[in-house]
Design a protein around this motif. Sequence first.
Motif, PDB file in Angstrom:
ATOM      1  N   GLU A   1      17.995  -6.437  35.052  1.00 46.02           N
ATOM      2  CA  GLU A   1      19.210  -5.652  35.139  1.00 46.02           C
ATOM      3  C   GLU A   1      19.949  -5.171  34.122  1.00 46.02           C
ATOM      4  O   GLU A   1      19.491  -5.784  32.929  1.00 46.02           O
ATOM      5  N   TYR A   2      20.587  -4.140  33.982  1.00 44.89           N
ATOM      6  CA  TYR A   2      21.249  -3.691  32.694  1.00 44.89           C
ATOM      7  C   TYR A   2      22.578  -3.584  32.882  1.00 44.89           C
ATOM      8  O   TYR A   2      23.285  -3.266  34.261  1.00 44.89           O
ATOM      9  N   GLY A   3      23.389  -3.987  31.946  1.00 49.02           N
ATOM     10  CA  GLY A   3      24.941  -3.816  31.770  1.00 49.02           C
ATOM     11  C   GLY A   3      25.421  -5.079  32.790  1.00 49.02           C
ATOM     12  O   GLY A   3      24.718  -5.608  33.368  1.00 49.02           O
TER      13      GLY A   3
ATOM     14  N   SER B   1      11.180   9.175  38.776  1.00 42.99           N
ATOM     15  CA  SER B   1      11.605   8.726  37.503  1.00 42.99           C
ATOM     16  C   SER B   1      12.882   8.006  37.420  1.00 42.99           C
ATOM     17  O   SER B   1      13.714   8.298  38.533  1.00 42.99           O
ATOM     18  N   GLY B   2      13.277   6.920  37.000  1.00 45.34           N
ATOM     19  CA  GLY B   2      14.326   6.129  37.113  1.00 45.34           C
ATOM     20  C   GLY B   2      14.143   5.197  38.309  1.00 45.34           C
ATOM     21  O   GLY B   2      15.218   4.380  38.392  1.00 45.34           O
ATOM     22  N   CYS B   3      12.853   4.914  38.757  1.00 52.11           N
ATOM     23  CA  CYS B   3      12.830   3.915  39.843  1.00 52.11           C
ATOM     24  C   CYS B   3      12.479   2.471  39.263  1.00 52.11           C
ATOM     25  O   CYS B   3      12.494   1.560  39.992  1.00 52.11           O
ATOM     26  N   GLY B   4      12.276   2.572  37.926  1.00 57.03           N
ATOM     27  CA  GLY B   4      11.909   0.967  37.369  1.00 57.03           C
ATOM     28  C   GLY B   4      10.648   0.646  37.055  1.00 57.03           C
ATOM     29  O   GLY B   4      10.231  -0.405  36.615  1.00 57.03           O
ATOM     30  N   LYS B   5       9.839   1.625  36.871  1.00 54.83           N
ATOM     31  CA  LYS B   5       8.592   1.351  36.340  1.00 54.83           C
ATOM     32  C   LYS B   5       8.366   0.795  35.090  1.00 54.83           C
ATOM     33  O   LYS B   5       7.720  -0.201  34.695  1.00 54.83           O
ATOM     34  N   SER B   6       9.188   1.571  34.104  1.00 56.01           N
ATOM     35  CA  SER B   6       9.207   0.920  32.695  1.00 56.01           C
ATOM     36  C   SER B   6       9.669  -0.260  32.538  1.00 56.01           C
ATOM     37  O   SER B   6       9.202  -1.037  31.673  1.00 56.01           O
ATOM     38  N   SER B   7      10.910  -0.383  33.215  1.00 54.91           N
ATOM     39  CA  SER B   7      11.554  -1.819  33.121  1.00 54.91           C
ATOM     40  C   SER B   7      10.659  -2.960  33.582  1.00 54.91           C
ATOM     41  O   SER B   7      10.456  -3.761  33.057  1.00 54.91           O
ATOM     42  N   LEU B   8       9.905  -2.771  34.556  1.00 61.30           N
ATOM     43  CA  LEU B   8       9.034  -3.695  35.085  1.00 61.30           C
ATOM     44  C   LEU B   8       8.002  -3.789  34.225  1.00 61.30           C
ATOM     45  O   LEU B   8       7.581  -5.055  33.821  1.00 61.30           O
TER      46      LEU B   8
HETATM   47  N1  LIG Z   1      17.857  -0.114  28.247  1.00 57.07           N
HETATM   48  C1  LIG Z   1      18.395   0.206  29.447  1.00 57.07           C
HETATM   49  N2  LIG Z   1      19.802   0.160  29.556  1.00 57.07           N
HETATM   50  C2  LIG Z   1      20.619   0.570  30.504  1.00 57.07           C
HETATM   51  N3  LIG Z   1      20.007   1.156  31.678  1.00 57.07           N
HETATM   52  C3  LIG Z   1      18.483   1.209  31.728  1.00 57.07           C
HETATM   53  C4  LIG Z   1      17.737   0.969  30.480  1.00 57.07           C
HETATM   54  N4  LIG Z   1      16.616   1.171  30.639  1.00 57.07           N
HETATM   55  C5  LIG Z   1      16.373   1.781  32.040  1.00 57.07           C
HETATM   56  N5  LIG Z   1      17.688   1.897  32.609  1.00 57.07           N
HETATM   57  C6  LIG Z   1      18.011   2.126  33.762  1.00 57.07           C
HETATM   58  O1  LIG Z   1      17.247   1.562  34.724  1.00 57.07           O
HETATM   59  C7  LIG Z   1      16.623   2.364  35.808  1.00 57.07           C
HETATM   60  C8  LIG Z   1      15.097   2.259  35.694  1.00 57.07           C
HETATM   61  O2  LIG Z   1      14.636   2.879  34.465  1.00 57.07           O
HETATM   62  P1  LIG Z   1      12.914   3.074  34.209  1.00 57.07           P
HETATM   63  O3  LIG Z   1      12.576   1.626  34.118  1.00 57.07           O
HETATM   64  O4  LIG Z   1      12.917   3.563  32.818  1.00 57.07           O
HETATM   65  O5  LIG Z   1      12.428   3.915  35.434  1.00 57.07           O
HETATM   66  P2  LIG Z   1      11.034   4.700  35.389  1.00 57.07           P
HETATM   67  O6  LIG Z   1      10.169   4.254  33.956  1.00 57.07           O
HETATM   68  O7  LIG Z   1      10.515   4.429  36.616  1.00 57.07           O
HETATM   69  O8  LIG Z   1      11.456   6.131  35.235  1.00 57.07           O
HETATM   70  C9  LIG Z   1      17.335   3.829  35.435  1.00 57.07           C
HETATM   71  O9  LIG Z   1      18.291   3.958  36.165  1.00 57.07           O
HETATM   72  C10 LIG Z   1      17.527   3.617  34.063  1.00 57.07           C
HETATM   73  O10 LIG Z   1      18.599   4.734  33.997  1.00 57.07           O
END
Ligand SMILES: Nc1ncnc2c1ncn2[C@@H]1O[C@H](COP(=O)(O)OP(=O)(O)O)[C@@H](O)[C@H]1O
Lengths: 277, 304
Positions: free
Chosen positions: B35-37, B64-71
Amino acid sequence: MSSSIDPAALTIEGLRIATRSHTIVGGIDLALKRGGIHGLAGESGSGKTMTALAVLGLLPGSMTASGSIRLADAEGPASTELVGASRGVLQGVRGRRVAMVFQDPSTSLHPQLPVGRQLTDHMRHHLGLGKAEARQKAEALLDRVRVPDARGALSKYPHQFSGGQRQRIAIAVALACDPTVLLADEPTTALDVTVQAGVLQLLRELADGGDLSILLVTHDLGVMSAVADEVTVMRQGLVVESAPREQLFTSPQDDYTRSLLAALPGSSFEQTGEEAR
Amino acid sequence: MSEHVTSESVSQPEREREPLSGGRPVLEAEGIVVEYGRRPALRAVDGVGLAVAAGEVVALVGESGCGKSSLARAIVGIEKRKAGVVRLNGDDVPTLGLRRRSAAMTGMQMVFQDPNSSLNPRRRVGDQIGDGVRAALARGDRGSDPADWLRRVGLDPAMVSRFPHEFSGGQKQRIAIARALAARPGMLVADEPISALDASTQTSVAALMRSLSVEAGAGMLFISHDLSVVRRIADRVLVMYQGRVVESGVTETVWQNPLHPYTRALLAAIPLPDGAGRLPVAPAETDRAAWLDDVPAALERTTV
Ligand SMILES: Nc1ncnc2c1ncn2[C@@H]1O[C@H](COP(=O)(O)OP(=O)(O)O)[C@@H](O)[C@H]1O
Ligand SMILES: Nc1ncnc2c1ncn2[C@@H]1O[C@H](COP(=O)(O)OP(=O)(O)O)[C@@H](O)[C@H]1O
Ligand SMILES: [Mg+2]
Ligand SMILES: [Mg+2]
């Protein structure tokens, strides 16, 4: 319409682009048919973007162009030479008769101005339209590029839209002054595949309308296959092959074109892999 | 120094080896939440689990934005997990900064999208690959020669003493891959490693990543929005939409017969380079509601 009207909206002949020490584009020919989409493919650094910038007289200061780029008049047989054209001539062409969109739509959108202003400023300045008329046309343009709720969109800012919507808006801005040629440099490369599909449909519709010719620069041969009518393949500043789409994809003549296709899953030239099982 | 690998080296079936799916997973993740924020928190990853076996390539796709990098960051431990556990060879993976990861955790390496930001411009590429070699030695694993890694990623071994700026983007990414592999990781997490490269280079770099990680017996999580490449190199695929995995399983099964409406839309949108002039299908805004559906049958799909 005159019978001698040029079938090409834009004709590039013997275009050379060079810096003091390097040749960037080594003499290429390319004819952009009216109402068609002409794809320009090739590996990165092959000179695609510089070719497009040369049309607008927007090459980096270190580069000079020679040869010929003729922009046909919308009606009648006359044309305008763009290589070596004066500032005045180029200013009358840029954004009016030839417009450009880029991989990153932010390049063509002002972040601090509402979308409506960006469209109307352009039209009022170039076309001399009144405020109400420009606003009406702006709304129609956003409708045409399928931005949902076009009227509401006029008062929003670029950051309030998704990447795909922003690219549609950049295309609307490009179309504001009814150009005859649209230069689209990797316009879908930064977009998700589902969003890309919509933008490709839009480009196809715009060209099918008949009054707009599109030079589509893309390294993605899937995109090329979906929308281009003619395809030119560049490598190291030279054209290696130029052919109608179907011919280029099904019987490429050049070894380099073949190797590009062979490297792609799903092309007719892919060597039999596990898909063939 | 062309980067064009000719057809014989890139067009072979990249997935010819059977995945060691019966084997014990190198990487296991369960119930990952990121989670962010706060007020309201944005849930970027909403309860994702996955396992990657040795020698297996698992792809992660989604818009894009589905959460791949976050995961991906949560898995390697450089993003805080709100919930969930990650184990590498049975050991818990803590969340720490990239630089503070313990010796054992160098057994999981990451490759990022932009090689310019992951390579140090002021150090010779051989020294940087040497960092990977030293990480392997520190874990008691075998050492290796940086020049040999250059050769294995398709570059001239004599280039060890050059600096990153002397290489093209595709070559720099090969160097970043060499450095990661020199650490002899059991697991490689690659976040859009080919997106910044040009098309002709993308396929060959992806194929190279697969062959080297399979050869090393490492597992790989490969994040990409290039679905054609994914089809070619991944044994299994995870399709993510809005923080959740909506479809998963054997790549070819998912491709031949996608069950989740999002997967269907995604695959239908890929333009094929067949010269037919067919426009891909663009999903309508109204289709998106169904993409949030749970389709249990779409998960963990097997062959046949
Ligand atoms: N450091 C961060 N702070 C706040 N929100 C973030 C941050 N990184 C990613 N997000 C949000 O989390 C969601 C997933 O992002 P991300 O994991 O980058 O997706 P992907 O890699 O699939 O494009 C998006 O809505 C993005 O805006
Ligand atoms: N501002 C510049 N000054 C000098 N050379 C440049 C500049 N921009 C691009 N180039 C060079 O021009 C060549 C063609 O570039 P470009 O047209 O951008 O290629 P493409 O669009 O096909 O990827 C490349 O070798 C590139 O390095
Ligand atoms: Mg370019
Ligand atoms: Mg990402």
